[in-house]
Design an enzyme around this catalytic site. Structure first.
Site, PDB file in Angstrom:
ATOM      1  N   SER A 137       0.817  -1.188   0.001  1.00  0.00           N
ATOM      2  CA  SER A 137      -0.107   0.146   0.181  1.00  0.00           C
ATOM      3  C   SER A 137       0.999   1.167  -0.048  1.00  0.00           C
ATOM      4  O   SER A 137       2.132   1.395   0.232  1.00  0.00           O
ATOM      5  CB  SER A 137      -0.852  -0.048   1.395  1.00  0.00           C
ATOM      6  OG  SER A 137      -1.542   1.277   1.426  1.00  0.00           O
ATOM      7  N   TYR A 150      -2.548  -0.909  10.691  1.00  0.00           N
ATOM      8  CA  TYR A 150      -2.245  -1.146   9.188  1.00  0.00           C
ATOM      9  C   TYR A 150      -1.165  -0.609   8.790  1.00  0.00           C
ATOM     10  O   TYR A 150      -0.544  -1.129   7.847  1.00  0.00           O
ATOM     11  CB  TYR A 150      -3.604  -0.543   8.712  1.00  0.00           C
ATOM     12  CG  TYR A 150      -3.580  -0.755   7.155  1.00  0.00           C
ATOM     13  CD1 TYR A 150      -3.995  -1.894   6.702  1.00  0.00           C
ATOM     14  CD2 TYR A 150      -3.575   0.443   6.166  1.00  0.00           C
ATOM     15  CE1 TYR A 150      -4.469  -2.233   5.279  1.00  0.00           C
ATOM     16  CE2 TYR A 150      -3.458  -0.026   4.820  1.00  0.00           C
ATOM     17  CZ  TYR A 150      -4.124  -1.153   4.453  1.00  0.00           C
ATOM     18  OH  TYR A 150      -4.037  -1.388   2.841  1.00  0.00           O
TER      19      TYR A 150
HETATM   20  P1  NAP Z   1     -11.186  -6.127  -0.022  1.00  0.00           P
HETATM   21  O1  NAP Z   1     -11.960  -5.931  -1.128  1.00  0.00           O
HETATM   22  O2  NAP Z   1     -11.931  -6.009   1.254  1.00  0.00           O
HETATM   23  O3  NAP Z   1     -10.843  -7.645  -0.175  1.00  0.00           O
HETATM   24  C1  NAP Z   1      -9.912  -8.399   0.513  1.00  0.00           C
HETATM   25  C2  NAP Z   1      -9.860  -9.920   0.168  1.00  0.00           C
HETATM   26  O4  NAP Z   1      -8.912 -10.198   1.266  1.00  0.00           O
HETATM   27  C3  NAP Z   1     -11.095 -10.428   0.480  1.00  0.00           C
HETATM   28  O5  NAP Z   1     -11.347 -11.554  -0.668  1.00  0.00           O
HETATM   29  C4  NAP Z   1     -11.060 -11.253   1.641  1.00  0.00           C
HETATM   30  O6  NAP Z   1     -11.804 -12.539   1.614  1.00  0.00           O
HETATM   31  C5  NAP Z   1      -9.637 -11.717   1.916  1.00  0.00           C
HETATM   32  N1  NAP Z   1      -9.281 -11.619   3.133  1.00  0.00           N
HETATM   33  C6  NAP Z   1      -9.229 -10.778   4.431  1.00  0.00           C
HETATM   34  N2  NAP Z   1      -8.807 -11.467   5.498  1.00  0.00           N
HETATM   35  C7  NAP Z   1      -8.604 -12.567   5.080  1.00  0.00           C
HETATM   36  C8  NAP Z   1      -8.030 -13.622   5.687  1.00  0.00           C
HETATM   37  N3  NAP Z   1      -7.638 -13.481   6.858  1.00  0.00           N
HETATM   38  N4  NAP Z   1      -7.710 -14.660   5.299  1.00  0.00           N
HETATM   39  C9  NAP Z   1      -7.632 -14.758   3.824  1.00  0.00           C
HETATM   40  N5  NAP Z   1      -8.366 -13.840   3.077  1.00  0.00           N
HETATM   41  C10 NAP Z   1      -8.747 -12.799   3.585  1.00  0.00           C
HETATM   42  O7  NAP Z   1      -9.970  -5.468  -0.196  1.00  0.00           O
HETATM   43  P2  NAP Z   1      -8.900  -4.824  -1.324  1.00  0.00           P
HETATM   44  O8  NAP Z   1      -9.278  -3.407  -1.233  1.00  0.00           O
HETATM   45  O9  NAP Z   1      -9.452  -5.649  -2.370  1.00  0.00           O
HETATM   46  O10 NAP Z   1      -7.646  -5.146  -0.713  1.00  0.00           O
HETATM   47  C11 NAP Z   1      -6.770  -6.058  -1.196  1.00  0.00           C
HETATM   48  C12 NAP Z   1      -5.385  -5.862  -0.770  1.00  0.00           C
HETATM   49  O11 NAP Z   1      -4.877  -4.419  -1.305  1.00  0.00           O
HETATM   50  C13 NAP Z   1      -5.076  -5.769   0.603  1.00  0.00           C
HETATM   51  O12 NAP Z   1      -3.921  -6.136   1.128  1.00  0.00           O
HETATM   52  C14 NAP Z   1      -5.020  -4.141   0.933  1.00  0.00           C
HETATM   53  O13 NAP Z   1      -4.398  -3.831   2.239  1.00  0.00           O
HETATM   54  C15 NAP Z   1      -4.389  -3.685  -0.263  1.00  0.00           C
HETATM   55  N6  NAP Z   1      -4.676  -2.240  -0.535  1.00  0.00           N
HETATM   56  C16 NAP Z   1      -6.094  -1.907  -0.622  1.00  0.00           C
HETATM   57  C17 NAP Z   1      -6.288  -0.436  -0.993  1.00  0.00           C
HETATM   58  C18 NAP Z   1      -7.585   0.173  -1.248  1.00  0.00           C
HETATM   59  O14 NAP Z   1      -7.585   1.296  -1.202  1.00  0.00           O
HETATM   60  N7  NAP Z   1      -8.494  -0.723  -1.608  1.00  0.00           N
HETATM   61  C19 NAP Z   1      -5.112   0.464  -1.059  1.00  0.00           C
HETATM   62  C20 NAP Z   1      -3.711   0.092  -0.884  1.00  0.00           C
HETATM   63  C21 NAP Z   1      -3.557  -1.374  -0.408  1.00  0.00           C
HETATM   64  P3  NAP Z   1     -12.522 -13.236   2.787  1.00  0.00           P
HETATM   65  O15 NAP Z   1     -13.299 -11.934   3.571  1.00  0.00           O
HETATM   66  O16 NAP Z   1     -13.462 -14.192   2.133  1.00  0.00           O
HETATM   67  O17 NAP Z   1     -11.477 -13.769   3.451  1.00  0.00           O
END
Ligand code: NAP
Length: 253
Positions: A137, A150
């Site tokens: 991130s 985080y």
């Molecule tokens: P999201 O839409 O909330 O999806 C997160 C995914 O992770 C879901 O499929 C969830 O599935 C899975 N997950 C969560 N906890 C888990 C666990 N304990 N074990 C296995 N799977 C787990 O999030 P996203 O925005 O796509 O984020 C994906 C990545 O990008 C993360 O690492 C996040 O920190 C990073 N990121 C996001 C942003 C943003 O603004 N969105 C910015 C920078 C970085 P289940 O709930 O079914 O397990």
């Protein structure tokens, strides 16, 4: 490296950035192991893919990760590429954050990366080939208020990325971090809801608050992150290792 029939593991594959990465890699003919806690969400995603297997894994639980990777290898053979994408972001002012939240953030965002890398590194060293891409991130590169646990975890992911890249550089393996800014997924929609609840702002105001950190004045789209991941998986990026690649419209430079 052609991705046809390569075995690629994507954690957190059911939705958001993970789902976009899956789409982009599936289009290259890869065999995909989709991991996440909710099997039904993974199965829904996999239904449209030619070569995919779904494995329920809690990435914060070392035993669950070990079982999940054993099943992945049994189905599709040794892992060629690992995408550590699963993550969560809890919001709280530091003075109100409890130890359980702190530990949960480290477990799901940082310990998970260690657990998953540990499962693949032996086979990658033996094959003298492999790619590991950690979805970190911009929170790995700068501070943000109200998400200190985080931010600390994501800085840790970048440290691990750099150290592991050095250790594996002579073994045909690259390890990189992709660092998105605020990206339009459920995770950010939760942050918008939280800002609305805590500050009384409208949805448009809360969204604008997040978008204004990006000099392009917008939220990143999941497909933009997936495009960067795809580039890191391909042959031309073999010299790129130990890097933090921001996908953030110039928010960090
Ligand atoms: P999201 O839409 O909330 O999806 C997160 C995914 O992770 C879901 O499929 C969830 O599935 C899975 N997950 C969560 N906890 C888990 C666990 N304990 N074990 C296995 N799977 C787990 O999030 P996203 O925005 O796509 O984020 C994906 C990545 O990008 C993360 O690492 C996040 O920190 C990073 N990121 C996001 C942003 C943003 O603004 N969105 C910015 C920078 C970085 P289940 O709930 O079914 O397990």
């Amino acid at each position: 490296m052609s991705l046809k029939n390569k075995h690629i593991v994507v954690t957190g594959a059911a939705k958001g950035i993970g789902a976009a990465i899956v789409d982009s890699l599936a289009a290259q003919g890869a065999r995909l192991s989709l991991m996440g806690r909710t099997l039904s969400g993974l199965e829904q995603k996999a239904a449209k893919l030619a070569q995919a297997q779904c494995i329920a894994v809690d990435v914060a639980d070392e035993a669950s990760v070990a079982q999940g990777f054993a099943a992945a290898v049994e189905g599709f053979g040794p892992v060629d590429i690992l995408i550590n994408n699963a993550g969560q972001a809890a919001t709280a002012p530091f003075h109100k954050m409890d130890g359980a939240t702190w530990r949960q953030m480290q477990a799901v965002n940082l310990d998970s990366v260690f657990y998953c890398c540990a499962q693949v590194i032996g086979d990658m060293r033996a094959a003298k080939s492999g790619r590991i891409i950690n979805i970190a991130s911009t929170a790995a590169l700068k501070g943000y208020g109200y998400v200190s646990a985080y931010v600390a975890a994501k800085h840790g992911v970048l440290g691990l990325t750099r150290a592991l890249a050095l250790e594996t550089a002579a073994h045909g393996i690259t390890v990189n971090a992709v660092c998105p800014g605020y990206t339009e997924t459920e995770l950010v929609r939760d942050s918008i809801a939280n800002i609305m609840e805590k500050t009384g702002r409208s949805e448009a105001e809360a969204r604008a608050e997040l978008a204004k950190g990006n000099p392009q004045g917008r939220l990143i789209q999941p497909a933009e992150v997936a495009d960067t991941v795809l580039w890191l998986c391909q042959h031309g990026s073999q010299s790129i290792t130990g890097q933090a690649i921001a996908v953030a419209g110039g928010e960090v430079m």
